[in-house]
Write a protein that holds these residues in place. Structure first.
Motif, PDB file in Angstrom:
ATOM      1  N   SER A  43       0.842  -1.219  -0.188  1.00  0.00           N
ATOM      2  CA  SER A  43       0.053   0.213   0.138  1.00  0.00           C
ATOM      3  C   SER A  43       0.867   1.107  -0.084  1.00  0.00           C
ATOM      4  O   SER A  43       2.335   1.200   0.141  1.00  0.00           O
ATOM      5  CB  SER A  43      -1.051  -0.048   1.254  1.00  0.00           C
ATOM      6  OG  SER A  43      -0.127   0.256   2.338  1.00  0.00           O
ATOM      7  N   ASN A  44       0.035   2.381  -0.133  1.00  0.00           N
ATOM      8  CA  ASN A  44       1.005   3.632   0.055  1.00  0.00           C
ATOM      9  C   ASN A  44       1.754   3.778   1.270  1.00  0.00           C
ATOM     10  O   ASN A  44       2.753   4.293   1.351  1.00  0.00           O
ATOM     11  CB  ASN A  44       0.231   4.814  -0.502  1.00  0.00           C
ATOM     12  CG  ASN A  44      -0.231   4.919  -1.892  1.00  0.00           C
ATOM     13  OD1 ASN A  44       0.691   4.485  -2.706  1.00  0.00           O
ATOM     14  ND2 ASN A  44      -1.519   5.358  -2.220  1.00  0.00           N
ATOM     15  N   GLU A  45       0.899   3.422   2.313  1.00  0.00           N
ATOM     16  CA  GLU A  45       1.662   3.587   3.571  1.00  0.00           C
ATOM     17  C   GLU A  45       2.932   2.803   3.716  1.00  0.00           C
ATOM     18  O   GLU A  45       3.732   3.164   4.569  1.00  0.00           O
ATOM     19  CB  GLU A  45       0.351   3.315   4.775  1.00  0.00           C
ATOM     20  CG  GLU A  45      -0.392   4.331   4.758  1.00  0.00           C
ATOM     21  CD  GLU A  45      -1.567   4.286   3.708  1.00  0.00           C
ATOM     22  OE1 GLU A  45      -1.688   3.298   3.059  1.00  0.00           O
ATOM     23  OE2 GLU A  45      -2.660   5.277   3.375  1.00  0.00           O
ATOM     24  N   LEU A  47       4.700   1.537   1.311  1.00  0.00           N
ATOM     25  CA  LEU A  47       5.585   2.003   0.542  1.00  0.00           C
ATOM     26  C   LEU A  47       6.649   2.970   1.526  1.00  0.00           C
ATOM     27  O   LEU A  47       7.775   2.855   1.546  1.00  0.00           O
ATOM     28  CB  LEU A  47       5.354   2.514  -0.812  1.00  0.00           C
ATOM     29  CG  LEU A  47       6.226   3.382  -1.540  1.00  0.00           C
ATOM     30  CD1 LEU A  47       7.119   2.219  -2.119  1.00  0.00           C
ATOM     31  CD2 LEU A  47       5.564   3.946  -2.800  1.00  0.00           C
ATOM     32  N   GLU A  48       5.894   3.905   2.115  1.00  0.00           N
ATOM     33  CA  GLU A  48       6.389   4.791   2.827  1.00  0.00           C
ATOM     34  C   GLU A  48       7.221   4.432   3.954  1.00  0.00           C
ATOM     35  O   GLU A  48       8.395   4.808   4.107  1.00  0.00           O
ATOM     36  CB  GLU A  48       5.445   6.021   3.346  1.00  0.00           C
ATOM     37  CG  GLU A  48       5.865   6.986   4.245  1.00  0.00           C
ATOM     38  CD  GLU A  48       4.908   8.003   4.935  1.00  0.00           C
ATOM     39  OE1 GLU A  48       5.338   8.747   5.527  1.00  0.00           O
ATOM     40  OE2 GLU A  48       3.838   7.905   4.366  1.00  0.00           O
ATOM     41  N   GLN A  49       6.598   3.333   4.536  1.00  0.00           N
ATOM     42  CA  GLN A  49       7.384   2.734   5.816  1.00  0.00           C
ATOM     43  C   GLN A  49       8.607   1.969   4.978  1.00  0.00           C
ATOM     44  O   GLN A  49       9.743   2.100   5.991  1.00  0.00           O
ATOM     45  CB  GLN A  49       6.366   1.888   6.530  1.00  0.00           C
ATOM     46  CG  GLN A  49       7.123   1.115   7.639  1.00  0.00           C
ATOM     47  CD  GLN A  49       6.056   0.001   8.406  1.00  0.00           C
ATOM     48  OE1 GLN A  49       5.006   0.236   8.073  1.00  0.00           O
ATOM     49  NE2 GLN A  49       6.664  -0.942   9.278  1.00  0.00           N
ATOM     50  N   LYS A  50       8.471   1.340   4.090  1.00  0.00           N
ATOM     51  CA  LYS A  50       9.834   0.506   3.748  1.00  0.00           C
ATOM     52  C   LYS A  50      10.810   1.523   3.122  1.00  0.00           C
ATOM     53  O   LYS A  50      11.946   1.381   3.384  1.00  0.00           O
ATOM     54  CB  LYS A  50       9.215  -0.267   2.580  1.00  0.00           C
ATOM     55  CG  LYS A  50      10.629  -1.132   1.747  1.00  0.00           C
ATOM     56  CD  LYS A  50      10.867  -2.155   2.960  1.00  0.00           C
ATOM     57  CE  LYS A  50      11.819  -3.051   2.374  1.00  0.00           C
ATOM     58  NZ  LYS A  50      12.258  -4.266   3.276  1.00  0.00           N
ATOM     59  N   LEU A  51      10.477   2.638   2.616  1.00  0.00           N
ATOM     60  CA  LEU A  51      11.426   3.643   2.282  1.00  0.00           C
ATOM     61  C   LEU A  51      12.301   4.203   3.403  1.00  0.00           C
ATOM     62  O   LEU A  51      13.346   4.393   3.598  1.00  0.00           O
ATOM     63  CB  LEU A  51      10.767   4.936   1.316  1.00  0.00           C
ATOM     64  CG  LEU A  51      10.561   4.421  -0.050  1.00  0.00           C
ATOM     65  CD1 LEU A  51       9.846   5.641  -0.619  1.00  0.00           C
ATOM     66  CD2 LEU A  51      11.762   4.290  -0.897  1.00  0.00           C
ATOM     67  N   ASP A  52      11.346   4.433   4.610  1.00  0.00           N
ATOM     68  CA  ASP A  52      12.045   4.882   5.656  1.00  0.00           C
ATOM     69  C   ASP A  52      12.999   3.899   6.316  1.00  0.00           C
ATOM     70  O   ASP A  52      14.025   3.906   6.748  1.00  0.00           O
ATOM     71  CB  ASP A  52      10.901   5.272   6.867  1.00  0.00           C
ATOM     72  CG  ASP A  52      10.125   6.736   6.580  1.00  0.00           C
ATOM     73  OD1 ASP A  52      11.028   7.327   5.888  1.00  0.00           O
ATOM     74  OD2 ASP A  52       9.196   6.510   7.227  1.00  0.00           O
ATOM     75  N   GLU A  53      12.431   2.628   6.373  1.00  0.00           N
ATOM     76  CA  GLU A  53      13.447   1.586   6.640  1.00  0.00           C
ATOM     77  C   GLU A  53      14.766   1.411   6.151  1.00  0.00           C
ATOM     78  O   GLU A  53      15.987   1.329   6.655  1.00  0.00           O
ATOM     79  CB  GLU A  53      12.632   0.130   6.892  1.00  0.00           C
ATOM     80  CG  GLU A  53      11.575   0.156   7.659  1.00  0.00           C
ATOM     81  CD  GLU A  53      10.451  -1.157   7.604  1.00  0.00           C
ATOM     82  OE1 GLU A  53      10.879  -1.890   6.783  1.00  0.00           O
ATOM     83  OE2 GLU A  53       9.813  -1.316   8.471  1.00  0.00           O
TER      84      GLU A  53
END
Length: 465
Positions: A43-45, A47-53
Motif C-alpha cells: 500500500s502507499n503507507e 511503501l512509505e514505511q519501507k522507504l524509511d526503513e
C-alpha cells in the motif's frame, strides 16, 4: 534478488541471447474487485514505511525525499543512492494497476543501501540511481490505470481551458488521466486551449500534478548532472506468447516509440538518439538473463511497429531531450493478476543489467542493433505471419499439411509484394488470404486459435498498407 547477484561481480560483457518470438496489444483496463489480490502488494503507507526503513538501514547511502504531491495530496517519494557522475532515473507505477515496479525498486534500493558486495559498491561508485517508486499514488490506492482528476476539476484548475474538449487520454469512466500520455518534449510547455483535445500522435499537455512532478524532478537532475543519462519506466501489459515458439512472454522491453528511424517529424530534436536507447534496452535484456537462475526464454521486444509514434509518453519526451529511455512491460495487470515474486525479481534483474553496465561504461560498447534480434510477439509483415503458420502447423492447429501449405503459398506471394512496396497488390492479396482463412474455418480445417490470430494479423496489414 536472485542468488547470482550475491556472487562476485559478473563480467560485464554482452551475453549472446538465444531467443525466439511474441503478440497481443495492451489489455484494456481490468474491471473487478481488487480486495483479495491486492493484499500482498505494498500500500502507499507500506511503501512509505519501507522507504524509511531502507534509508535508516543504509547509514546515509540512501536518501529519501518528497518530490511532489498527487491531485489528492498524497506524497510522491523519490530515493537516491550512489555518487557517480551519470544519473539513472527509474519510474514505477505511473499506471495505478501496474504494481511490480515499486516492489522491485525496494529490493534494489535495499541491496544498494546495505550490501558491501563488490557489485553494489561498483554501482554506487559509478552511477547515481534515483528512483520514483510510485508516481500514480492515487490510482494505486484504488488499483486503476488513471489518476483521479475529474474534468470539472481540470477546468477549475485551468480556467482558460473552459471551452476545450477533454484531452484524448482522459477517461470519463474513471475520471482521470493516463498519466503516461501527459508529457511533452517541450519541458516548459503549459496547457493551451488550441492544443486540446489532441491525438496519440501529439505531445501531452502536463495537466496532471504527477506528470508535472516527474518533469520538474527530471529538470532538477538535468541541472545538477548536465543531462539525465538514462530513464527507465516500469509497466505491465497483457499476457502474449512468442511468435515462433509459443513461449509465454515474461518481460518485454522497448526503446522510444517515435515512428520510423530518422522520422522527419523530430528534426528539431537533435538530441534524440535511438541507438543509445537500444543499447540500454539490450543491457536490460542481458541483465534479466545473467542475474537469473533460470534460462529466461521469454525475454522479448515490446510491441513496436515502425509507425508507432507516441511523443506524449514520458519515455518519448525525455528521449527527445537526449536521455536513453527504456520501457519494461511485465505480463499481467491488476486486479486480475496477483503478486508474483518471480516477476518482481525479473524486473530487478533487468535494472541491474543497466546499472552494472553504466558503472563500468561497457554499455557504450553494446551494439544497439543487437536489441532488434530479440524475439517478437506481434505481426508487422507477411514474414511474421509465415512464422506463425509454421508454429501452428507444428502444434496441430490445422486439419492437414495441405491447409498450412496453401496459407504459406499466399504469404510467400504477399511477402514478394511487400518487398516491392506494391501497396495495392499487398492489400488485394491480403483480402484473398482472409477469404482463404474463412473457407478453412467454415470447413473446420483450422482451429479458432489459429484463425483468430491470422485474421487479426491480416486486418492489421491491410490497415498498415
Amino acid at each position: 534478488m536472485k542468488n547470482n547477484l550475491w556472487k562476485a561481480i559478473v563480467p560485464f560483457t554482452a551475453i549472446l541471447l538465444l531467443l525466439l518470438s511474441p503478440f497481443t496489444t495492451l489489455e484494456a483496463q481490468v474491471n473487478g474487485n481488487s480486495e483479495n489480490v491486492d493484499a500482498d502488494w505494498m500500500s502507499n503507507e507500506e511503501l512509505e514505511q519501507k522507504l524509511d526503513e531502507i534509508e535508516e538501514a543504509s547509514s546515509g547511502k540512501v536518501e529519501v525525499s518528497v518530490i511532489g504531491h498527487s491531485r489528492q495530496d498524497r506524497e510522491i517519494y523519490a530515493a537516491r543512492v550512489g555518487k557517480g557522475d551519470q544519473v539513472l532515473l527509474i519510474n514505477g507505477n505511473i499506471h495505478g494497476n501496474e504494481k511490480s515496479g515499486p516492489e522491485a525498486l525496494m529490493q534494489m534500493l535495499e541491496t544498494l543501501g546495505t550490501s558491501d558486495s563488490s557489485l553494489a559498491q561498483a554501482v554506487r561508485e559509478g552511477v547515481t540511481i534515483v528512483a520514483v517508486p510510485r508516481l500514480n499514488v492515487d490510482g494505486a490506492e484504488i488499483t486503476q490505470r488513471q489518476n483521479i482528476f475529474p474534468w470539472d476539476d481540470v477546468l477549475a484548475t485551468y480556467p482558460h481551458l473552459e471551452d476545450a474538449e477533454p484531452a484524448w487520454y482522459y477517461s470519463d469512466r474513471n475520471e482521470g488521466f493516463d498519466i503516461n500520455r501527459d508529457f511533452n518534449p517541450d519541458l516548459s510547455y503549459e496547457p493551451q486551449l488550441e492544443d486540446l483535445p489532441g491525438t496519440g500522435a501529439d505531445p501531452g499537455f502536463f495537466l496532471t500534478n504527477e506528470s508535472q512532478t516527474l518533469r520538474d524532478f527530471y529538470l532538477d537532475l538535468q541541472a545538477e548532472f548536465g543531462e539525465v543519462e538514462a530513464f527507465v519506466d516500469l509497466h505491465h501489459m497483457g499476457t502474449p506468447k512468442t511468435n515462433e515458439t509459443g513461449e509465454d512472454v515474461t518481460i518485454a522491453i522497448d526503446y522510444p516509440p517515435l515512428g520510423p528511424d530518422e522520422n522527419p517529424k523530430y528534426a528539431d530534436w537533435p538530441k534524440l538518439d535511438q541507438d543509445k536507447s537500444k543499447r540500454y534496452s539490450l543491457a536490460a535484456a542481458l541483465g534479466v538473463k545473467e542475474f537469473s537462475d533460470n534460462k529466461e526464454p521469454g525475454v522479448v521486444r515490446y510491441l513496436h511497429p515502425e509507425e508507432r509514434d507516441l511523443p506524449g509518453q514520458a519515455r518519448s519526451s525525455f528521449a527527445l531531450n537526449g536521455t536513453a529511455t527504456v520501457l519494461f512491460e511485465m505480463p499481467g495487470q491488476q486486479p486480475e493478476y496477483g503478486y508474483d515474486q518471480e516477476l518482481i525479481d525479473r524486473v530487478e534483474n533487468g535494472l541491474w543489467g543497466i546499472a552494472t553496465r553504466m558503472a563500468d561504461d561497457s554499455i557504450d560498447n553494446l551494439n544497439g542493433d543487437d536489441f532488434l534480434s530479440l524475439p517478437k510477439y506481434w505481426t508487422s509483415s507477411a514474414s511474421d505471419m509465415k512464422i506463425l503458420v509454421e508454429r501452428f502447423d507444428e502444434e496441430g492447429e490445422f486439419e492437414s499439411d495441405s491447409v498450412s501449405h496453401s496459407l504459406m503459398i499466399h504469404l510467400s506471394a504477399l511477402s514478394n509484394y511487400e518487398e516491392k512496396e506494391l501497396a495495392e497488390k499487398v492489400v488485394k492479396h491480403t483480402e484473398s488470404f482472409k477469404l482463404l482463412l474463412d473457407h478453412q474455418k467454415e470447413n473446420e480445417l483450422i482451429t479458432d486459435k489459429a484463425y483468430n490470430r491470422l485474421k487479426d494479423d491480416a486486418n492489421y496489414l491491410i490497415e498498415k498498407w
